[in-house]
Design an enzyme around this catalytic site. Structure first.
Site, PDB file in Angstrom:
ATOM      1  N   ARG A 117       0.828  -1.221   0.000  1.00  0.00           N
ATOM      2  CA  ARG A 117       0.000   0.000   0.000  1.00  0.00           C
ATOM      3  C   ARG A 117       0.852   1.258   0.000  1.00  0.00           C
ATOM      4  O   ARG A 117       0.342   2.360  -0.142  1.00  0.00           O
ATOM      5  CB  ARG A 117      -0.922   0.005   1.219  1.00  0.00           C
ATOM      6  CG  ARG A 117      -1.932  -1.123   1.226  1.00  0.00           C
ATOM      7  CD  ARG A 117      -2.612  -1.224   2.571  1.00  0.00           C
ATOM      8  NE  ARG A 117      -3.448  -0.100   2.868  1.00  0.00           N
ATOM      9  CZ  ARG A 117      -4.734  -0.016   2.525  1.00  0.00           C
ATOM     10  NH1 ARG A 117      -5.273  -1.014   1.859  1.00  0.00           N
ATOM     11  NH2 ARG A 117      -5.441   1.030   2.818  1.00  0.00           N
TER      12      ARG A 117
ATOM     13  N   TRP B 249       1.737   6.460   5.550  1.00  0.00           N
ATOM     14  CA  TRP B 249       2.020   7.222   4.327  1.00  0.00           C
ATOM     15  C   TRP B 249       1.768   8.688   4.719  1.00  0.00           C
ATOM     16  O   TRP B 249       0.619   9.062   4.959  1.00  0.00           O
ATOM     17  CB  TRP B 249       1.103   6.788   3.203  1.00  0.00           C
ATOM     18  CG  TRP B 249       1.226   7.638   1.979  1.00  0.00           C
ATOM     19  CD1 TRP B 249       0.503   8.756   1.664  1.00  0.00           C
ATOM     20  CD2 TRP B 249       2.161   7.480   0.905  1.00  0.00           C
ATOM     21  NE1 TRP B 249       0.918   9.277   0.477  1.00  0.00           N
ATOM     22  CE2 TRP B 249       1.942   8.532  -0.014  1.00  0.00           C
ATOM     23  CE3 TRP B 249       3.158   6.567   0.647  1.00  0.00           C
ATOM     24  CZ2 TRP B 249       2.676   8.668  -1.168  1.00  0.00           C
ATOM     25  CZ3 TRP B 249       3.886   6.706  -0.519  1.00  0.00           C
ATOM     26  CH2 TRP B 249       3.656   7.745  -1.411  1.00  0.00           C
TER      27      TRP B 249
ATOM     28  N   ASN C  20      -5.661   5.645   9.660  1.00  0.00           N
ATOM     29  CA  ASN C  20      -5.494   5.804   8.215  1.00  0.00           C
ATOM     30  C   ASN C  20      -6.560   6.798   7.782  1.00  0.00           C
ATOM     31  O   ASN C  20      -7.743   6.578   8.008  1.00  0.00           O
ATOM     32  CB  ASN C  20      -5.689   4.460   7.486  1.00  0.00           C
ATOM     33  CG  ASN C  20      -5.616   4.646   5.976  1.00  0.00           C
ATOM     34  OD1 ASN C  20      -5.066   5.637   5.497  1.00  0.00           O
ATOM     35  ND2 ASN C  20      -6.200   3.718   5.234  1.00  0.00           N
ATOM     36  N   GLY C  21      -6.149   7.934   7.208  1.00  0.00           N
ATOM     37  CA  GLY C  21      -7.115   8.930   6.741  1.00  0.00           C
ATOM     38  C   GLY C  21      -6.607  10.322   7.074  1.00  0.00           C
ATOM     39  O   GLY C  21      -5.433  10.526   7.355  1.00  0.00           O
TER      40      GLY C  21
ATOM     41  N   GLU D  11      -1.591   4.753 -21.488  1.00  0.00           N
ATOM     42  CA  GLU D  11      -1.403   3.730 -20.445  1.00  0.00           C
ATOM     43  C   GLU D  11       0.007   3.162 -20.508  1.00  0.00           C
ATOM     44  O   GLU D  11       0.660   2.970 -19.477  1.00  0.00           O
ATOM     45  CB  GLU D  11      -2.458   2.633 -20.610  1.00  0.00           C
ATOM     46  CG  GLU D  11      -2.284   1.424 -19.720  1.00  0.00           C
ATOM     47  CD  GLU D  11      -2.302   1.752 -18.217  1.00  0.00           C
ATOM     48  OE1 GLU D  11      -2.660   2.887 -17.849  1.00  0.00           O
ATOM     49  OE2 GLU D  11      -1.920   0.873 -17.427  1.00  0.00           O
TER      50      GLU D  11
ATOM     51  N   LYS E 272       2.711   3.274 -17.425  1.00  0.00           N
ATOM     52  CA  LYS E 272       3.399   2.082 -16.928  1.00  0.00           C
ATOM     53  C   LYS E 272       4.904   2.319 -16.875  1.00  0.00           C
ATOM     54  O   LYS E 272       5.563   2.042 -15.882  1.00  0.00           O
ATOM     55  CB  LYS E 272       3.103   0.869 -17.828  1.00  0.00           C
ATOM     56  CG  LYS E 272       1.702   0.346 -17.744  1.00  0.00           C
ATOM     57  CD  LYS E 272       1.398  -0.448 -16.509  1.00  0.00           C
ATOM     58  CE  LYS E 272       0.831   0.244 -15.330  1.00  0.00           C
ATOM     59  NZ  LYS E 272      -0.397   0.991 -15.375  1.00  0.00           N
TER      60      LYS E 272
ATOM     61  N   GLU F  87       5.963   5.102 -14.198  1.00  0.00           N
ATOM     62  CA  GLU F  87       5.725   4.873 -12.767  1.00  0.00           C
ATOM     63  C   GLU F  87       6.602   3.758 -12.198  1.00  0.00           C
ATOM     64  O   GLU F  87       6.787   3.686 -10.993  1.00  0.00           O
ATOM     65  CB  GLU F  87       4.255   4.594 -12.491  1.00  0.00           C
ATOM     66  CG  GLU F  87       3.727   3.277 -12.981  1.00  0.00           C
ATOM     67  CD  GLU F  87       2.280   3.064 -12.538  1.00  0.00           C
ATOM     68  OE1 GLU F  87       1.918   3.393 -11.407  1.00  0.00           O
ATOM     69  OE2 GLU F  87       1.503   2.568 -13.366  1.00  0.00           O
TER      70      GLU F  87
ATOM     71  N   HIS G 121       1.616  18.914 -34.044  1.00  0.00           N
ATOM     72  CA  HIS G 121       1.271  20.161 -33.330  1.00  0.00           C
ATOM     73  C   HIS G 121       2.251  20.449 -32.196  1.00  0.00           C
ATOM     74  O   HIS G 121       1.889  21.001 -31.175  1.00  0.00           O
ATOM     75  CB  HIS G 121      -0.174  20.052 -32.810  1.00  0.00           C
ATOM     76  CG  HIS G 121      -1.151  19.791 -33.907  1.00  0.00           C
ATOM     77  ND1 HIS G 121      -1.641  20.771 -34.748  1.00  0.00           N
ATOM     78  CD2 HIS G 121      -1.670  18.625 -34.372  1.00  0.00           C
ATOM     79  CE1 HIS G 121      -2.453  20.253 -35.641  1.00  0.00           C
ATOM     80  NE2 HIS G 121      -2.488  18.942 -35.441  1.00  0.00           N
TER      81      HIS G 121
HETATM   82  C1  AGP Z   1      -1.797   2.681 -12.154  1.00  0.00           C
HETATM   83  O1  AGP Z   1      -0.737   1.854 -12.588  1.00  0.00           O
HETATM   84  C2  AGP Z   1      -1.423   3.545 -10.982  1.00  0.00           C
HETATM   85  N1  AGP Z   1      -0.982   2.746  -9.894  1.00  0.00           N
HETATM   86  C3  AGP Z   1      -2.500   4.551 -10.610  1.00  0.00           C
HETATM   87  O2  AGP Z   1      -2.591   5.458 -11.684  1.00  0.00           O
HETATM   88  C4  AGP Z   1      -3.921   4.007 -10.343  1.00  0.00           C
HETATM   89  O3  AGP Z   1      -4.496   3.541 -11.537  1.00  0.00           O
HETATM   90  C5  AGP Z   1      -4.781   5.157  -9.805  1.00  0.00           C
HETATM   91  O4  AGP Z   1      -4.237   5.571  -8.571  1.00  0.00           O
HETATM   92  C6  AGP Z   1      -6.271   4.793  -9.609  1.00  0.00           C
HETATM   93  O5  AGP Z   1      -6.367   3.782  -8.645  1.00  0.00           O
HETATM   94  P1  AGP Z   1      -7.788   3.013  -8.515  1.00  0.00           P
HETATM   95  O6  AGP Z   1      -8.053   2.337  -9.804  1.00  0.00           O
HETATM   96  O7  AGP Z   1      -7.575   2.061  -7.377  1.00  0.00           O
HETATM   97  O8  AGP Z   1      -8.840   4.052  -8.199  1.00  0.00           O
END
Ligand code: AGP
Length: 620
Positions: free
Chosen positions: A27, A75, A101-102, A493, A497, A500, A516
């Site tokens: 997470r 986090w 968490n929050g 996409e 990938k 990230e 453009h």
């Molecule tokens: C995708 O590879 C990323 N980890 C990220 O963009 C992810 O798709 C985004 O945070 C949305 O998450 P979700 O689908 O759990 O809402």
């Protein structure tokens, strides 16, 4: 994006808590900590910045006895990542400990009030404010810990999943949630608590998903309570009957299954996971698609004047693909919105709008907020989610689970192809029911859908060659990804990938947009990936590739098997089987997932837990 684990029962809590934190590492976090009440009634807290392994090293020579405890991976949202700000947090008198968490949005006001009462604070966190408020309430109202938590939460604005220990009551563990996920595992003479089911699954398959504004009191006879008991009330003290569900997760799903990384395992799972996500919905023998979420709400979709799709990241890319399919087959105008923009943009939403929310985790805060906004204006909410019992499906009017099992790798792969499949099935259902697509086209696409898992298998057979390509491009500082039509979102996409997990900058663009501006970037140092399967705009894409080659660009092209034209001009070719244009994304994305994975591995990146990223973005 924090992780919560709790235990109360007959066993030593510490090993269970630490193992649970490891299960939640995906997470994303920057520090970790544990709180335990030992047999002498001492409340011990140990915390460390960095990985869970650092916490284990720090606690190795400490008193980690006790059969009740809570643990947390943080986090950072308030206060920088360090040991002081790590959870758990003591209350002023060190009688209580909390993990959270929050985000407590009104923590500053609450903190001022507590400071006026003489409370002091060690950390910069909103969480410490909450535990001080609970102690202040407990002392001033002379109430038990559960009531103190209840009264304190009534003053809180924000999102929370919390667990609280009271060293004077080692026989009970208190937890509560609003907006952040929380699951209770029910064992024999023991209870488990976690942010999701992964730390629980090896001990029990009996779980209770805690709902928003619910407080859980777990009592353990082993600790002196009258009986083992789970009691649930709302923060307004309305008694709730715990709804016990059976977990579908198996531990083996959580293991890497022999792959070096969860991400690679999940890429290779896609033939099976797509089969699973079509199971019971696509009946190729009867040439039919049946989606209960559509069937039960047919009128809503048939009368929709507009469909708004809201999502983030990869899920947003799936929504973009859905826009092409829904407009082609169902002829309903579609808008695709980033949730984080949609929720603050003061959008015009009508009650006959259908809002489709896409989320793998079902806990993305921006998407959750976008849904709440749309609901408040009367829109019908249909969610596509991968986590049963998550917050987003629970606040939606209807929806469809993608059923691809836990996606552990932070970079979404199998969830993406399942989202695209679910959205394509939905578009086909609406189009057929509305009569805006021919029966012949409907049948052609349904039959081809049944072939996709096998066709993905064929693409995956090229994994080794793609791995070889990757070695050539690990030097690159920048990539551009290009596509048209259904494959423009695939280009985006593929770029996401790569960036990230390999930290190489990459952009996805509609191929025609090169003229453009971006074409000024073309050079030998910047690889250009072009998604160029046989489709209605194939010839246009070929000329885009020629424009790039004329400027000495290096092109990696994803083409249909047997392609002759692009294969003659591109530098590197990856072939995918031919299929219906609307289904090409399910095949063309696979090589891009593998290319990103292998480049990241070549660069020695942490593929499953990339820096700065978390699997579930539960904060804004
Ligand atoms: C995708 O590879 C990323 N980890 C990220 O963009 C992810 O798709 C985004 O945070 C949305 O998450 P979700 O689908 O759990 O809402």
């Amino acid at each position: 994006m924090c992780g919560i684990v709790g235990y109360i029962g007959k066993r030593r809590a510490y090993p269970i808590l630490i193992k649970g934190l490891h299960r939640l590492e995906y997470r994303g976090y920057d520090s970790a900590g544990v709180a335990l009440i030992n047999g002498q009634g001492q409340l011990n807290i140990y915390k460390a910045k960095g990985k869970v392994a650092e916490l284990e090293a720090y606690a190795a020579d400490k008193d980690t006895d006790g059969t009740i405890g809570i643990a947390h991976t943080r986090w950072a949202t308030h206060g920088e990542p360090n040991t002081i700000n790590a959870h758990p947090h003591y209350s002023e008198s060190e009688r209580l400990a909390i993990i959270h968490n929050g985000i407590i949005e009104n923590y500053a006001v609450l903190k001022q009030g507590l400071q006026a009462e003489g409370y002091t604070f060690k950390s910069d966190t909103d969480t410490e404010v909450l535990v001080q408020l609970i102690e202040y309430t407990q002392v001033n109202h002379q109430v038990d810990i559960k009531t103190a938590v209840q009264l304190a939460l009534q003053q809180v604005v924000g999102a929370y999943a919390i667990a609280v220990l009271d060293k004077y009551h080692p026989d009970i563990l208190i937890a509560a949630r609003k907006g952040s996920p929380l699951v209770v595992g029910i064992g024999k003479g023991e209870f488990f608590l976690a942010s999701d089911a992964t730390p629980i699954v090896e001990y029990t398959d009996q779980v209770v998903y805690v709902e928003d504004e619910e407080i859980v009191k777990l009592s353990s006879a082993e600790q002196g309570a009258e009986e083992n008991n789970i009691e649930i009330t709302t923060i307004n003290n309305v008694q709730k009957t715990p709804e016990i569900k059976r977990l579908e997760l198996s531990l083996s799903q959580l293991e890497k299954g022999g792959y070096p990384h969860f991400m690679l395992k999940e890429i290779f799972e896609q033939p099976r996971t797509l089969t699973d996500s079509m199971r019971g919905r696509v009946n190729v023998r009867q040439d039919n698609i049946a989606m209960s979420g559509f069937i039960d709400n047919k009128e809503r979709f048939l009368n929709a004047k507009r469909i708004i799709i809201t999502a983030c990241g990869t899920s947003w890319h799936a929504g973009l693909i859905a826009m092409y399919a829904i407009e082609e087959f169902a002829q309903i105008p579609v808008e695709v919105e980033y949730s984080s923009e949609f929720r603050y943009r003061k959008p015009v939403i009508n009650k006959d709008d259908v809002v489709i929310a896409i989320s793998q985790s079902g806990e993305t805060a921006d998407t959750l907020a976008a849904i709440q906004l749309a609901k408040s204006k009367g829109a019908f909410i249909f969610s596509i989610c991968n986590v049963v019992g998550a917050s987003i499906p629970r606040v939606s009017d209807s929806g469809c689970y993608t059923h691809v099992g836990p996606e552990i790798g932070v970079a979404s792969t199998k969830a993406f192809t399942a989202q695209v499949t679910a959205l394509t099935m939905l578009a086909l259902c609406i189009g057929r029911e509305k009569g805006t697509m021919s029966e012949e086209q409907y049948l052609r696409v349904v039959r081809e859908l049944g072939q996709i898992p096998m066709k993905i298998e064929r693409v995956l057979e090229q994994d080794k060659e793609i791995g070889q390509f990757a070695k050539i491009f690990t030097y690159a500082q920048n990539f551009i990804y290009l596509g048209r039509g259904y494959n423009y979102p695939v280009a985006m996409e593929g770029a996401l990938k790569l960036k990230e997990i390999s930290y190489i900058h990459a952009e996805g663009y509609p191929a025609a947009e090169m003229k453009h501006g971006p074409i000024a970037l073309i050079s030998q140092e910047m690889p250009v990936v072009v998604v160029a399967p046989h489709c209605s705009t194939y010839e246009k894409v070929v000329s885009n590739i020629q424009e790039i080659k004329a400027r000495k660009g290096r092109v990696i092209a994803v083409v249909s098997e047997g392609d002759e034209l692009v294969s003659r001009i591109a530098d590197y070719i990856i072939e995918v089987p031919s299929t219906e244009e609307c289904l090409t994304p399910l095949l063309t994305v696979i090589p891009l997932q593998l290319l990103a994975y292998h480049i990241a591995v070549e660069k020695g990146c942490d593929v499953d837990q990339p820096r700065n990223l978390a699997k579930s973005v539960t904060v804004e």
